[in-house]
Design a protein around this motif. Structure first.
Motif, PDB file in Angstrom:
ATOM      1  N   SER A  95       0.751  -1.313   0.257  1.00 48.84           N
ATOM      2  CA  SER A  95       0.032  -0.309  -0.027  1.00 48.84           C
ATOM      3  C   SER A  95       1.075   0.988   0.117  1.00 48.84           C
ATOM      4  N   LEU A  96       1.280   2.239  -1.243  1.00 47.28           N
ATOM      5  CA  LEU A  96       1.570   3.167  -0.632  1.00 47.28           C
ATOM      6  C   LEU A  96       0.059   4.261  -0.813  1.00 47.28           C
ATOM      7  N   GLY A  97       0.229   5.320   0.131  1.00 42.57           N
ATOM      8  CA  GLY A  97      -0.435   6.514   0.309  1.00 42.57           C
ATOM      9  C   GLY A  97      -0.144   7.964  -0.764  1.00 42.57           C
ATOM     10  N   ASP A  98      -1.363   8.525  -0.259  1.00 44.35           N
ATOM     11  CA  ASP A  98      -0.916  10.181  -1.613  1.00 44.35           C
ATOM     12  C   ASP A  98       0.288  10.496  -1.272  1.00 44.35           C
ATOM     13  N   ASN A  99       0.888  11.193  -2.458  1.00 43.95           N
ATOM     14  CA  ASN A  99       2.466  11.986  -2.234  1.00 43.95           C
ATOM     15  C   ASN A  99       3.300  11.436  -1.936  1.00 43.95           C
ATOM     16  N   VAL A 100       3.427   9.368  -2.458  1.00 46.31           N
ATOM     17  CA  VAL A 100       4.341   9.115  -1.740  1.00 46.31           C
ATOM     18  C   VAL A 100       5.647   9.250  -2.842  1.00 46.31           C
ATOM     19  N   MET A 101       7.036   9.211  -2.999  1.00 45.54           N
ATOM     20  CA  MET A 101       7.911   9.584  -3.955  1.00 45.54           C
ATOM     21  C   MET A 101       9.109   8.135  -3.848  1.00 45.54           C
ATOM     22  N   ILE A 102       9.081   7.574  -4.532  1.00 43.85           N
ATOM     23  CA  ILE A 102      10.043   6.517  -4.862  1.00 43.85           C
ATOM     24  C   ILE A 102      11.278   6.746  -5.291  1.00 43.85           C
ATOM     25  N   GLY A 103      12.597   6.438  -4.716  1.00 46.47           N
ATOM     26  CA  GLY A 103      14.072   6.814  -5.734  1.00 46.47           C
ATOM     27  C   GLY A 103      14.436   6.000  -6.068  1.00 46.47           C
TER      28      GLY A 103
END
Length: 186
Positions: A95-103
Motif C-alpha cells: 500500500s502506497l499512500g498519497d504523495n509518495v515519492m520513491i527514488g
C-alpha cells in the motif's frame, strides 16, 4: 484453501502453482510492454499501468524500468512517483499512500522464505504486507523488507535497509535503518 488464498493470507504457499505462475506471466508481460514503451507514449503507459494494477487511478507516474510479481496487490494513493529501476515483489499487499515519492532502484519485498533450511527446501514461501503512508519519500536504492510499515511524512535515506517499522514524521537511514531525527528538527 487455494495457493493464491494462502499467499494473500500470509501462510505457506507454493509459488509454482499454475494459477500463480500464469498471473506472474501476465504481470511480466505488462511490465515488459511498459518498459519497452517510449517517453512519448504516455497514453499507452497509462493504459498498461491501469491493467497491471487493476485500477482506474491515473495519478501514478513510473519511470521504466519497473518490475513486479502480480501488480494487482499494489495499491496506490494519489500522486505516487516511482523513479527508474524499482522492483516491488507483491506476493502480498503493498500500500502506497498519497504523495509518495520513491527514488531510483528502490526494492519493496513482501515475499519471505522460511529460515529453517528443511522448510526452505520445499520451495514454499510466505508473505507479509508492506504499508507506506502518505507523504513518504524513499531515497534511492532503499530496500523495504516484508511486513514493514512506514509512518506518514517520514523520509528514508538512500541505500537504507528497512527491517523494522518506521514511525511517522522522522528521518531514518542506514543498514539497518534507524531513526536519526524528526523531520522538523535541524
Amino acid at each position: 484453501m487455494t495457493e493464491k488464498e494462502k499467499m494473500l493470507s500470509g501462510t505457506l504457499y507454493n509459488p509454482a502453482n499454475k494459477e500463480l505462475t500464469r498471473e506472474r506471466e501476465v504481470a511480466r508481460k505488462l511490465c515488459r510492454q511498459f518498459n519497452q514503451s517510449t517517453e512519448t507514449e504516455k497514453k499507452l503507459r497509462v493504459k498498461i499501468l491501469k491493467e497491471l494494477f487493476q485500477t482506474e487511478n491515473s495519478s501514478i507516474w513510473i519511470e521504466p524500468s519497473f518490475k513486479c510479481d502480480y501488480g494487482y496487490n499494489i495499491k496506490f494513493g494519489h500522486k505516487v512517483f516511482l523513479n527508474f529501476d524499482c522492483v516491488i515483489l507483491d506476493t502480498c499487499e503493498v500500500s502506497l499512500g498519497d504523495n509518495v515519492m520513491i527514488g531510483p532502484g528502490v526494492h519493496i519485498y513482501t515475499a519471505q522464505h522460511p529460515i529453517n533450511p528443511i522448510e526452505r527446501a520445499t520451495w514454499q514461501e510466505t508473505a507479509a504486507p508492506v504499508s507506506i503512508r502518505d507523504n513518504v519519500w524513499l531515497g534511492g536504492n532503499t530496500t523495504i523488507c516484508p511486513g514493514i510499515n512506514i509512518g506518514e511524512g517520514s523520509v528514508i535515506g538512500a541505500a537504507s535497509v528497512v527491517t523494522k517499522d518506521i514511525p511517522p514524521g522522522v528521518v531514518a537511514a542506514g543498514n539497518p535503518c534507524r531513526v536519526i531525527r524528526k523531520v522538523d528538527e535541524k
